[in-house]
Write a protein that holds these residues in place. Sequence first.
Motif, short mmCIF file in Angstrom:
data_model
loop_
_atom_site.label_atom_id
_atom_site.label_comp_id
_atom_site.label_asym_id
_atom_site.label_seq_id
_atom_site.Cartn_x
_atom_site.Cartn_y
_atom_site.Cartn_z
N GLN A 1 -44.73 2.65 -40.51
CA GLN A 1 -43.76 2.17 -41.51
C GLN A 1 -44.26 2.52 -42.91
N ALA A 2 -45.56 2.29 -43.12
CA ALA A 2 -46.14 2.61 -44.42
C ALA A 2 -45.96 4.10 -44.72
N ALA A 3 -46.19 4.94 -43.70
CA ALA A 3 -46.06 6.38 -43.91
C ALA A 3 -44.62 6.77 -44.20
N ARG A 4 -43.68 6.06 -43.58
CA ARG A 4 -42.28 6.40 -43.83
C ARG A 4 -41.88 6.00 -45.24
N ILE A 5 -42.39 4.84 -45.69
CA ILE A 5 -42.11 4.45 -47.07
C ILE A 5 -42.79 5.43 -48.03
N ASP A 6 -43.95 5.95 -47.61
CA ASP A 6 -44.64 6.97 -48.40
C ASP A 6 -43.90 8.30 -48.39
N GLY A 7 -42.84 8.39 -47.62
CA GLY A 7 -41.99 9.58 -47.71
C GLY A 7 -42.26 10.64 -46.65
N ALA A 8 -43.09 10.31 -45.66
CA ALA A 8 -43.41 11.33 -44.65
C ALA A 8 -42.42 11.27 -43.50
N ARG B 1 -44.81 15.33 -40.26
CA ARG B 1 -45.81 15.03 -41.28
C ARG B 1 -46.66 13.83 -40.84
N ILE C 1 -51.33 11.83 -39.86
CA ILE C 1 -51.85 10.48 -39.65
C ILE C 1 -52.13 10.18 -38.19
N GLY D 1 -47.13 -0.70 -38.17
CA GLY D 1 -47.20 -0.87 -39.61
C GLY D 1 -47.66 0.42 -40.30
N ILE D 2 -48.59 1.12 -39.67
CA ILE D 2 -49.10 2.37 -40.25
C ILE D 2 -47.96 3.37 -40.38
#
Lengths: 378, 297
Positions: free
Chosen positions: B190-197, B201, B206, B187-188
């Motif tokens: 996925q969140a980072a990918r939605i955040d554009g990283a 990165r 992270i 989930g972390i």
Amino acid sequence: MASGITLSGVFKRFGATEVIKGIDLAIEPGEFVVLVGPSGCGKSTLLNLVAGLETLTSGDIRIGAQVVNDVPPRDRDIAMVFQSYALYPTKSVRQNITFGMQTRHVPRDRQEAALDEFSRLLQIDGLLDRKPGQLSGGQRQRVAMGRALVRQPEVFLFDEPLSNLDAKLRIEMRTEIKKLHQRLGKTVVYVTHDQIEAMTLASRIAVMDNGHIRQFAQPHEIYEDPVDLFVAGFMGSPPMNMLPGKLARDGTARAVAVEGNGAPPILFPLPGRLAARLDEPDGHEVVLGLRPEAIFAAGTELPGPDRFVFERTVGVVEPTGPDTMLVFAIGPVEAIARVRPGDAPDPGTAFSFEVDMTKAKLFDAASGLALGARTGGR
Amino acid sequence: MRARRISGIVRPRGWTTTALRGLLFAVLGLFCLYYLVPLIVMVSTSLKSLDEIREGTLLSLPQSVTVDAWVKAWDAACVGVRCDGLKPFMWNSIAMAVPAVLLSTALGAVNGYALTKWRFPGADWIFALMLFGAFIPFQVILLPMARTLGLLGLAGTVPGLILVHTVYGLAFTTLFFRNFFIGVSDGILQAARIDGAGFFRIFAGIVLPMSVPAIVVTVIWQFTQIWNDFLFGVAFTVGDSNPVTVALNNVVNTSTGVKEYNVDMAAAILAGLPTMLVYVVAGAWFVRGLSAGAVKG
């Protein structure tokens, strides 16, 4: 202006398993759509498809006018809140919230402004320098929402965001999410297995089962006019009583005969309006759906049309506070009636139940589809 | 991340329990002695003069403490024909171990991250093959590796040894990091990918800061392996580029003159000191890293 989302002919396979089996869904701009269903029904997969965290097997997904099938998540103008919060554990609340803006090279002063606005809105402005590990569950949830909000996207995706909170906090946050939606007016797709969350939040609910959408309608319609037994049984707590029976006649009026265990069948008279829409002959096997609140203690409600009184022995008495549930055997099943606490009898005594037949639902026993439905089913 | 208190658990009382506890401590004490005696003998011998060693017994403590043997081991002992002590070889080992540890750890971290969080077809096969590398006896690869180093023009040099250790460390470092990252919530990411990283990165911003325990464990493991290695050192380096383990062997095995036990002991301790230091400094992290993920913090 928020964007709508259009799904057409969406399929998703993982190897040989088909998880999403052809879904068409048109979500209006600014709408709050809740995808609800039992675990394993494909609702989270569907959300991940919209987010771009899973790749479509076939079909099209549009956000606004753009087909996003091959657009990576970062370019979809979406933000997502996860069930596990998915906060970055080594970053402070401030860094968690601004990370997405940093990767997008948003100017520093705009980052600060957005951080300031939304941390205040979510009442986490005092926690900005803490690490997620130092926050309570509710605070973590707020930070996760803040991270989604600062991006100010056109579409918000929520994946069971309240499942890890305790009951009291869940109700609080539910209200806050609804307030936020009213305030921001963005399109929301919200996944939950909790039918009460679905009812309270949604402008429209999509009830999913086994990779299909069973019904997509406004909450009251889902509740009052479920298209089939699955939707009827899934929505409502305690669940709808499902009494198997046969179409019959009570004199000239149509009725449903529910067999007792050896006892003579009870004839539930059908309201004229429902009876008029029935094409099925007498003897047709049906399921009579009665929600617990449609069965109450005889004579305790103002008189109305199409009431029916019968007597049964009360098996179990379950007080919930505002109401008391009475469990009693009827035919081959156990039914639940919702009565006022003051009307509750002792268990084991005979009791007169009154049924509001205008609220009765009728389903075909073989297909499970609603019979004589006003909206004509699917 | 505090351990649960277990001292308050109610225990049965009685003389059998007391006796058993006494036995337990006696056995533990014996084992402690068994492990400590060699060290005590080494330290005390290294502090004696040669005369004292000749007159006294192995276990007797030094009558007059002298650090001459240490100074000689460090500065003047003869390694082969060269008599500069262990000092130059110590630097060889540091110049080899530090880059090799850093490189193999960094590459292992990227490997483990890619194998668990950016899954691609065949990832499990690649991991299985890498794991296989952890079980290959190093003697088997001596000849092909010597040929490879020769072709690369790195034969007999410190950079050549760095390459060997980096390559053969990858199996273990990848295993360590893969097992750590597999416990990091998707989930972390996925969140980072939605955040554009993107890949690096997310890794640098992270994932890496989360994996400090895994890094410490891997560094300790790799440093111990590489510093203590003798086989690769003796096979792939010559004379001046020998690591300290090989030099120590040459000091101890010098066949000319009187056997200087005190210098040998001091040299052995000197050669082992850096690994001990790493354990002491990072020991707390080592234990924490080994049990990381066992209990949700």
